[in-house]
Scaffold this motif. Sequence first.
Motif, PDB file in Angstrom:
ATOM      1  N   GLY A   1       0.785  -1.178  -0.067  1.00  0.00           N
ATOM      2  CA  GLY A   1      -0.062  -0.012  -0.107  1.00  0.00           C
ATOM      3  C   GLY A   1       0.941   1.412  -0.038  1.00  0.00           C
ATOM      4  N   LYS A   2       0.282   2.235  -0.825  1.00  0.00           N
ATOM      5  CA  LYS A   2       1.223   3.549  -0.777  1.00  0.00           C
ATOM      6  C   LYS A   2       0.234   4.613  -1.020  1.00  0.00           C
ATOM      7  CE  LYS A   2       4.941   5.901  -2.838  1.00  0.00           C
ATOM      8  NZ  LYS A   2       5.358   6.750  -1.421  1.00  0.00           N
ATOM      9  N   GLY A   3       0.150   5.721  -0.372  1.00  0.00           N
ATOM     10  CA  GLY A   3      -0.633   7.085  -0.536  1.00  0.00           C
ATOM     11  C   GLY A   3       0.348   7.833  -1.253  1.00  0.00           C
ATOM     12  N   PHE A   4      -0.653   8.603  -2.079  1.00  0.00           N
ATOM     13  CA  PHE A   4      -0.138   9.647  -3.015  1.00  0.00           C
ATOM     14  C   PHE A   4      -0.779  11.045  -2.743  1.00  0.00           C
ATOM     15  CE2 PHE A   4       0.954   5.827  -5.039  1.00  0.00           C
ATOM     16  CZ  PHE A   4       2.352   5.807  -5.234  1.00  0.00           C
ATOM     17  N   PHE A   5      -0.186  12.313  -2.890  1.00  0.00           N
ATOM     18  CA  PHE A   5      -0.841  13.516  -2.865  1.00  0.00           C
ATOM     19  C   PHE A   5      -1.270  13.757  -1.647  1.00  0.00           C
ATOM     20  CE2 PHE A   5      -0.741  12.299  -7.202  1.00  0.00           C
ATOM     21  CZ  PHE A   5      -0.097  12.987  -7.756  1.00  0.00           C
ATOM     22  N   ASN A   6      -0.949  13.459  -0.580  1.00  0.00           N
ATOM     23  CA  ASN A   6      -1.390  13.659   0.900  1.00  0.00           C
ATOM     24  C   ASN A   6      -2.660  12.508   0.928  1.00  0.00           C
ATOM     25  OD1 ASN A   6      -1.499  14.529   3.772  1.00  0.00           O
ATOM     26  ND2 ASN A   6      -2.811  16.116   3.183  1.00  0.00           N
ATOM     27  N   TYR A   7      -2.290  11.345   0.530  1.00  0.00           N
ATOM     28  CA  TYR A   7      -3.328  10.094   0.560  1.00  0.00           C
ATOM     29  C   TYR A   7      -4.613  10.467  -0.189  1.00  0.00           C
ATOM     30  CZ  TYR A   7      -0.363   7.582   3.640  1.00  0.00           C
ATOM     31  OH  TYR A   7       0.874   6.996   4.035  1.00  0.00           O
ATOM     32  N   ARG A   8      -4.702  11.307  -1.229  1.00  0.00           N
ATOM     33  CA  ARG A   8      -5.907  11.631  -1.947  1.00  0.00           C
ATOM     34  C   ARG A   8      -5.811  10.206  -2.782  1.00  0.00           C
ATOM     35  NH1 ARG A   8      -8.515  16.485  -1.117  1.00  0.00           N
ATOM     36  NH2 ARG A   8      -7.041  18.133  -0.184  1.00  0.00           N
ATOM     37  N   LEU A   9      -4.735  10.057  -3.100  1.00  0.00           N
ATOM     38  CA  LEU A   9      -4.600   8.709  -4.228  1.00  0.00           C
ATOM     39  C   LEU A   9      -4.071   7.545  -3.384  1.00  0.00           C
ATOM     40  CD1 LEU A   9      -4.823   7.484  -6.794  1.00  0.00           C
ATOM     41  CD2 LEU A   9      -2.587   8.192  -7.419  1.00  0.00           C
ATOM     42  N   MET A  10      -4.532   6.493  -3.550  1.00  0.00           N
ATOM     43  CA  MET A  10      -4.261   5.114  -2.803  1.00  0.00           C
ATOM     44  C   MET A  10      -4.156   3.963  -3.776  1.00  0.00           C
ATOM     45  SD  MET A  10      -3.204   4.566   0.431  1.00  0.00           S
ATOM     46  CE  MET A  10      -2.750   2.820   1.070  1.00  0.00           C
ATOM     47  N   ILE A  11      -2.976   3.533  -3.672  1.00  0.00           N
ATOM     48  CA  ILE A  11      -2.638   2.213  -4.508  1.00  0.00           C
ATOM     49  C   ILE A  11      -2.533   1.032  -3.176  1.00  0.00           C
ATOM     50  CG2 ILE A  11      -1.424   1.011  -6.024  1.00  0.00           C
ATOM     51  CD1 ILE A  11      -2.910   3.293  -7.191  1.00  0.00           C
ATOM     52  N   ALA A  12      -3.116   0.025  -3.449  1.00  0.00           N
ATOM     53  CA  ALA A  12      -2.926  -1.061  -2.239  1.00  0.00           C
ATOM     54  C   ALA A  12      -3.542  -2.500  -2.991  1.00  0.00           C
ATOM     55  CB  ALA A  12      -3.814  -0.645  -1.077  1.00  0.00           C
ATOM     56  N   GLY A  13      -3.266  -3.567  -2.009  1.00  0.00           N
ATOM     57  CA  GLY A  13      -3.902  -4.823  -2.607  1.00  0.00           C
ATOM     58  C   GLY A  13      -3.118  -6.004  -1.834  1.00  0.00           C
ATOM     59  N   SER A  14      -3.440  -6.972  -2.256  1.00  0.00           N
ATOM     60  CA  SER A  14      -2.667  -8.183  -1.804  1.00  0.00           C
ATOM     61  C   SER A  14      -2.445  -9.427  -3.078  1.00  0.00           C
ATOM     62  CB  SER A  14      -3.427  -8.752  -0.733  1.00  0.00           C
ATOM     63  OG  SER A  14      -4.877  -9.322  -1.232  1.00  0.00           O
ATOM     64  N   LEU A  15      -1.404 -10.159  -2.964  1.00  0.00           N
ATOM     65  CA  LEU A  15      -1.182 -11.182  -3.859  1.00  0.00           C
ATOM     66  C   LEU A  15      -1.042 -12.586  -2.950  1.00  0.00           C
ATOM     67  CD1 LEU A  15       1.469  -9.206  -6.239  1.00  0.00           C
ATOM     68  CD2 LEU A  15      -0.972  -9.529  -6.611  1.00  0.00           C
ATOM     69  N   VAL A  16      -1.723 -13.591  -3.418  1.00  0.00           N
ATOM     70  CA  VAL A  16      -1.541 -14.666  -2.714  1.00  0.00           C
ATOM     71  C   VAL A  16      -1.305 -16.033  -3.866  1.00  0.00           C
ATOM     72  CG1 VAL A  16      -2.724 -16.249  -0.884  1.00  0.00           C
ATOM     73  CG2 VAL A  16      -3.238 -13.969  -1.219  1.00  0.00           C
ATOM     74  N   ALA A  17      -0.318 -16.669  -3.344  1.00  0.00           N
ATOM     75  CA  ALA A  17       0.038 -17.914  -4.349  1.00  0.00           C
ATOM     76  C   ALA A  17       0.013 -19.373  -3.161  1.00  0.00           C
ATOM     77  CB  ALA A  17       1.187 -17.709  -5.022  1.00  0.00           C
ATOM     78  N   TRP A  18      -0.450 -20.265  -3.512  1.00  0.00           N
ATOM     79  CA  TRP A  18      -0.261 -21.500  -2.935  1.00  0.00           C
ATOM     80  C   TRP A  18      -0.288 -22.693  -3.901  1.00  0.00           C
ATOM     81  CZ3 TRP A  18      -4.556 -18.458  -3.723  1.00  0.00           C
ATOM     82  CH2 TRP A  18      -5.926 -19.213  -4.252  1.00  0.00           C
ATOM     83  N   SER A  19      -0.266 -23.842  -3.328  1.00  0.00           N
ATOM     84  CA  SER A  19      -0.309 -24.997  -4.192  1.00  0.00           C
ATOM     85  C   SER A  19      -1.419 -25.908  -3.386  1.00  0.00           C
ATOM     86  CB  SER A  19       1.021 -25.935  -4.256  1.00  0.00           C
ATOM     87  OG  SER A  19       1.584 -26.239  -2.889  1.00  0.00           O
ATOM     88  N   GLU A  20      -1.974 -26.908  -4.097  1.00  0.00           N
ATOM     89  CA  GLU A  20      -3.065 -27.864  -3.371  1.00  0.00           C
ATOM     90  C   GLU A  20      -3.325 -28.966  -4.289  1.00  0.00           C
ATOM     91  OE1 GLU A  20      -7.255 -26.195  -5.261  1.00  0.00           O
ATOM     92  OE2 GLU A  20      -6.168 -25.009  -3.704  1.00  0.00           O
ATOM     93  N   ASN A  21      -3.730 -30.190  -3.781  1.00  0.00           N
ATOM     94  CA  ASN A  21      -3.753 -31.262  -4.355  1.00  0.00           C
ATOM     95  C   ASN A  21      -4.875 -31.132  -5.595  1.00  0.00           C
ATOM     96  OD1 ASN A  21      -2.289 -32.690  -2.660  1.00  0.00           O
ATOM     97  ND2 ASN A  21      -4.086 -33.482  -1.413  1.00  0.00           N
TER      98      ASN A  21
END
Length: 238
Positions: free
Chosen positions: A155-175
Amino acid sequence: MKTLLLFFFCLIMLAGKAQQLQLHYDFRHSLDPTLNRTNFASLSFEYFKSNDSTGSFLLKMQTDFSGENNNIGQLFVQVSRNLRFWRPKVYLALTYSGGLGVAPPSFGYYLTNTFGVGAAYPFQWRGAWFSTSLVYRYNAFLKPSYDPQLTFYFGKGFFNYRLMIAGSLVAWSENRNQGNDFTKGLAGKKVAFFGDPQCWVKVGKTVSVGSRINLFYHTLTNENRIQVYPTLALKNQF
């Protein structure tokens, strides 16, 4: 069912301290009609609390209005808890996710419970915050699966947090063979992936407009393809 009732109770208790409520409209049918029967709205509640000395807590609940006549089609719950009782800034990471759903016309299903335990490391770089974790994940299939899961938050805010970029990435394995009739002829492991990068522009003291890009691989289909579904969204922080 008792697990979901417990999380609803937690939501009620925390409602006064909630971080944000998001309303999304998902365009996946318009972009990929062969695999998605409809566009739909979804409502997401997130509560996050952090203490640098002892850890952090995240509760997320998402309801998709993807059923017939825009009724609820799926409910997803995610809980993450990071704990630290020592000096190095490496945290004990505990995770849970699961849920329920209904497929037309009235076929019920569940999103398999997953439990994870491992380590997490949060850090900051050039004004942005990040957190990465690696956990040993248990998938409660009819034929249980034990696998690694790697998660990355940003996550990162720009222009005194008027613009916000954020999120998550998840990777896993399974049968591939989960113990049901649909997968009983499969063997080995598959790698799956989910991401939800978001962009928000503040239009009021607590209100923002933006978009979330839902990224899937081996999550909604077994085909070897990446699915990209953007949303148009409104967020209220309170």
